[in-house]
Design a protein around this motif. Sequence first.
Motif, PDB file in Angstrom:
ATOM      1  N   GLU A   1       0.851  -1.191   0.000  1.00 59.48           N
ATOM      2  CA  GLU A   1       0.000   0.000   0.000  1.00 59.48           C
ATOM      3  C   GLU A   1       0.882   1.233   0.000  1.00 59.48           C
ATOM      4  O   GLU A   1       2.043   1.176   0.393  1.00 59.48           O
ATOM      5  N   ARG A   2       0.326   2.356  -0.393  1.00 59.91           N
ATOM      6  CA  ARG A   2       1.069   3.614  -0.272  1.00 59.91           C
ATOM      7  C   ARG A   2       1.150   3.998   1.198  1.00 59.91           C
ATOM      8  O   ARG A   2       0.205   3.756   1.941  1.00 59.91           O
ATOM      9  N   LYS A   3       2.270   4.589   1.558  1.00 56.79           N
ATOM     10  CA  LYS A   3       2.361   5.110   2.930  1.00 56.79           C
ATOM     11  C   LYS A   3       2.073   6.605   2.859  1.00 56.79           C
ATOM     12  O   LYS A   3       2.867   7.383   2.328  1.00 56.79           O
ATOM     13  N   TYR A   4       0.925   6.968   3.381  1.00 51.76           N
ATOM     14  CA  TYR A   4       0.485   8.361   3.321  1.00 51.76           C
ATOM     15  C   TYR A   4       1.163   9.153   4.420  1.00 51.76           C
ATOM     16  O   TYR A   4       1.287   8.687   5.550  1.00 51.76           O
TER      17      TYR A   4
ATOM     18  N   ARG B   1       2.646  -3.612  17.680  1.00 48.35           N
ATOM     19  CA  ARG B   1       3.611  -3.294  16.636  1.00 48.35           C
ATOM     20  C   ARG B   1       4.191  -4.616  16.177  1.00 48.35           C
ATOM     21  O   ARG B   1       5.296  -4.989  16.547  1.00 48.35           O
TER      22      ARG B   1
ATOM     23  N   ARG C   1      -4.659   8.717  16.786  1.00 44.89           N
ATOM     24  CA  ARG C   1      -3.945   7.496  17.137  1.00 44.89           C
ATOM     25  C   ARG C   1      -3.921   7.280  18.648  1.00 44.89           C
ATOM     26  O   ARG C   1      -3.849   6.149  19.111  1.00 44.89           O
TER      27      ARG C   1
ATOM     28  N   LYS D   1      10.649   3.159   4.446  1.00 46.92           N
ATOM     29  CA  LYS D   1      10.795   4.592   4.228  1.00 46.92           C
ATOM     30  C   LYS D   1      12.083   4.838   3.460  1.00 46.92           C
ATOM     31  O   LYS D   1      13.068   4.155   3.667  1.00 46.92           O
TER      32      LYS D   1
ATOM     33  N   GLU E   1      -5.779   7.444   7.381  1.00 51.36           N
ATOM     34  CA  GLU E   1      -4.858   8.561   7.565  1.00 51.36           C
ATOM     35  C   GLU E   1      -5.538   9.815   7.033  1.00 51.36           C
ATOM     36  O   GLU E   1      -6.268   9.735   6.044  1.00 51.36           O
TER      37      GLU E   1
ATOM     38  N   LYS F   1       2.311  -5.389   3.982  1.00 58.86           N
ATOM     39  CA  LYS F   1       1.509  -6.057   5.008  1.00 58.86           C
ATOM     40  C   LYS F   1       1.298  -7.515   4.640  1.00 58.86           C
ATOM     41  O   LYS F   1       1.257  -7.844   3.442  1.00 58.86           O
TER      42      LYS F   1
ATOM     43  N   LYS G   1       6.913  -0.919   7.532  1.00 58.33           N
ATOM     44  CA  LYS G   1       6.997   0.336   6.806  1.00 58.33           C
ATOM     45  C   LYS G   1       8.337   0.412   6.106  1.00 58.33           C
ATOM     46  O   LYS G   1       9.358   0.025   6.656  1.00 58.33           O
TER      47      LYS G   1
ATOM     48  N   ARG H   1      -2.717   9.566  11.656  1.00 56.17           N
ATOM     49  CA  ARG H   1      -3.608   8.408  11.743  1.00 56.17           C
ATOM     50  C   ARG H   1      -4.985   8.835  12.245  1.00 56.17           C
ATOM     51  O   ARG H   1      -5.081   9.627  13.197  1.00 56.17           O
TER      52      ARG H   1
ATOM     53  N   ARG I   1       6.051  16.523  17.009  1.00 60.88           N
ATOM     54  CA  ARG I   1       5.052  15.466  16.830  1.00 60.88           C
ATOM     55  C   ARG I   1       3.885  15.761  17.773  1.00 60.88           C
ATOM     56  O   ARG I   1       3.751  15.149  18.825  1.00 60.88           O
TER      57      ARG I   1
HETATM   58  P1  ATP Z   1       5.155   4.685  14.812  1.00 65.53           P
HETATM   59  O1  ATP Z   1       6.321   3.949  14.212  1.00 65.53           O
HETATM   60  O2  ATP Z   1       5.290   4.930  16.255  1.00 65.53           O
HETATM   61  O3  ATP Z   1       3.843   4.125  14.372  1.00 65.53           O
HETATM   62  P2  ATP Z   1       5.020   6.973  13.106  1.00 65.53           P
HETATM   63  O4  ATP Z   1       3.807   7.742  13.376  1.00 65.53           O
HETATM   64  O5  ATP Z   1       6.321   7.634  12.908  1.00 65.53           O
HETATM   65  O6  ATP Z   1       5.226   6.086  14.321  1.00 65.53           O
HETATM   66  P3  ATP Z   1       5.489   5.128  11.126  1.00 65.53           P
HETATM   67  O7  ATP Z   1       5.986   4.072  12.013  1.00 65.53           O
HETATM   68  O8  ATP Z   1       6.457   5.833  10.276  1.00 65.53           O
HETATM   69  O9  ATP Z   1       4.635   6.125  11.923  1.00 65.53           O
HETATM   70  O10 ATP Z   1       4.397   4.461  10.195  1.00 65.53           O
HETATM   71  C1  ATP Z   1       3.192   3.943  10.626  1.00 65.53           C
HETATM   72  C2  ATP Z   1       2.142   4.992  10.372  1.00 65.53           C
HETATM   73  O11 ATP Z   1       2.020   5.225   8.976  1.00 65.53           O
HETATM   74  C3  ATP Z   1       0.746   4.578  10.759  1.00 65.53           C
HETATM   75  O12 ATP Z   1       0.501   4.772  12.121  1.00 65.53           O
HETATM   76  C4  ATP Z   1      -0.119   5.457   9.892  1.00 65.53           C
HETATM   77  O13 ATP Z   1      -0.350   6.679  10.561  1.00 65.53           O
HETATM   78  C5  ATP Z   1       0.742   5.757   8.684  1.00 65.53           C
HETATM   79  N1  ATP Z   1       0.282   5.162   7.433  1.00 65.53           N
HETATM   80  C6  ATP Z   1       0.268   5.782   6.226  1.00 65.53           C
HETATM   81  N2  ATP Z   1      -0.184   4.993   5.263  1.00 65.53           N
HETATM   82  C7  ATP Z   1      -0.490   3.802   5.831  1.00 65.53           C
HETATM   83  C8  ATP Z   1      -1.009   2.580   5.344  1.00 65.53           C
HETATM   84  N3  ATP Z   1      -1.302   2.385   4.055  1.00 65.53           N
HETATM   85  N4  ATP Z   1      -1.189   1.570   6.246  1.00 65.53           N
HETATM   86  C9  ATP Z   1      -0.896   1.725   7.555  1.00 65.53           C
HETATM   87  N5  ATP Z   1      -0.399   2.878   8.071  1.00 65.53           N
HETATM   88  C10 ATP Z   1      -0.192   3.908   7.224  1.00 65.53           C
END
Ligand code: ATP
Length: 585
Positions: free
Chosen positions: A269-272, A450, A298, A458, A327, A439, A456, A276, A565
């Motif tokens: 999936e795309r990570k937006y 977690r 969240r 990045k 998101e 996923k 994820k 959250r 944050r």
């Molecule tokens: P944490 O690692 O504590 O969750 P974070 O807020 O920095 O902290 P990341 O770990 O970088 O987040 O990534 C997880 C977050 O990415 C999710 O909590 C959600 O907010 C965001 N997100 C964006 N797109 C998606 C997706 N397709 N599926 C799940 N999460 C996504």
Amino acid sequence: MEFATFADRAGAIDAESADLEIVDHVRALLEDVGENGAAAGSDGEATDAGPEAIEIVARFVQGRVFPAWDSTTLDVGPSACYEAIARAAGTNVSAADVEERLAETGEIGAVAASYDFGGQQGLAAFTAGDDAEALTVREVYETLETLAYTDGSGSQGRKVDLLFGLFNRCSSEEARYLARLVLAEMRIGVGEGTVRDAIAAAFDVPADQVERALQVTNDYGQVARIARDDGLEGLEEVDLAVGRPVQAMLAQAGTVTDALEEWDDAAVERKYDGARIQLHHDPASSDDSGSETRVFSRNMEDVTAALPEVVEFAEGTLESPVILDGEVVAIDDGGDPLPFQEVLRRFRRKHDVAKAREDVAVRPVFFDCLHHDGEDLLECPLRDRHERLESVLTAGSEPDVDPEDVEGLSLLWLTDDADEIEAIDADALAAGHEGIMLKNPESTYSPGRRGKHWRKRKPDVETLDCVVTGAEWGEGRRATFLGTFELSVRDGDALETVGKVATGITDEQLAELTELLEPHIVTAEGTTVDVEPAVVFEVGYEEIQRSPTYSSGYALRFPRFVGVRSDKSPADADTLERLERLHGA
Ligand code: ATP
């Protein structure tokens, strides 16, 4: 249950350091309320007006007044509490005396316990219940609930009166734990796992079922009551409820190679790059405000009022009761995503939402469906949940609509081809998203976990989310701004320093950060101040080194401020364990 009994048990727990012993104390406490509750009638039985004593005690012992999902706060500052303590302590005690003792002892419970309370007559009208009778946990709860809902002009004074009424009936030991409860500083070593294990032991139910019920309800009180009254069967029947937030499932960092090795294929999936949200919508039931929709952060905070676009989306699109996970993303005039910092300008906003909306527009994107039309979907595989999500979002559309055209739907690709995943990643980055998520398509939804089923990926180096625990005033032109910020990570209940950040911050940001942090300054020495843990910074760095300079034993090399944050509280900041892992990686 009398509040004195609670205070007595809290004292015993406070004096204990062994985890198992603490669980045993909490178990005995819960069993006691159960028995007393049944026997004591009015203090134990649930009334239409409120929770049972066991529910209250299960929360109080963790330092909570309300369930974890409920973002109601007492909204009472430390000074109101000092004032109430002073008044209850007698005519010759002032709030300044209380503060003075606090400066000496450093702990509000010890200060409260150092006075003799009771018998301050003049304000008897504000004293909860009958002065002559022992204070009960229910009376404490009810008074704090009234206090939480007291607002408008003169409310702070009224809150002080209500607190005075409680302290005025306290023994020193009761006052110790009342003060800590009011200021959210219970700190007797009772964490969530402790209460879980204590409920399991007290009512002879499996801990994993207690855990599941807790994940679904986010209410230790309710789960304790159900375990006591209906045992395992009752716990198994606990369902999600539209309107009551669930903890979000979280992701680990991970690689495509690992994902494809572990799973037959991966859901990509795309990570937006947004914040959250969890959307609760029920077209058939509207709450007091007439709304069918609630949006939670969240941290399960109610952010509905800040995000009218999400409410409008839900009300225009959804036709059945649902809980969706997703998101909220800031977008420019052309609908393209803007960076994460932009969404934070909207996220928790309480005032001038319409104006803020003109400056930054947001849109929701949903990637999961936890509940639909009376059916809980947590146990269903992701691939099925995603299909359900699509059907929910297309309920009012033409048949066979292209998923690309479904508003609010996060697309999902199922593939075992690493090259295809790379291509999706590159497209996502080019379109302004943060990257991709991988996923396990067969995985269930694990609230609050977690786990390894969500990864994820990045493109940029890791950043750390650190709690600001201190700062220094700037020099010369910047003398009115805080300029250097001390950063800490979590280690259990403690915070350990990892460095200081002063770079990457514009003058405009310094002004904003000063405004944000100044109310949290607790002590000052020269230009250096101590800040209570309240604000979380995201910081980048080049390297993590071992270092004797900071209490964590590590230092961030070249730390760089990335942003605040504001969607995270200190409890969500990164841990020393993560720092150690990153150092070793
Ligand atoms: P944490 O690692 O504590 O969750 P974070 O807020 O920095 O902290 P990341 O770990 O970088 O987040 O990534 C997880 C977050 O990415 C999710 O909590 C959600 O907010 C965001 N997100 C964006 N797109 C998606 C997706 N397709 N599926 C799940 N999460 C996504």
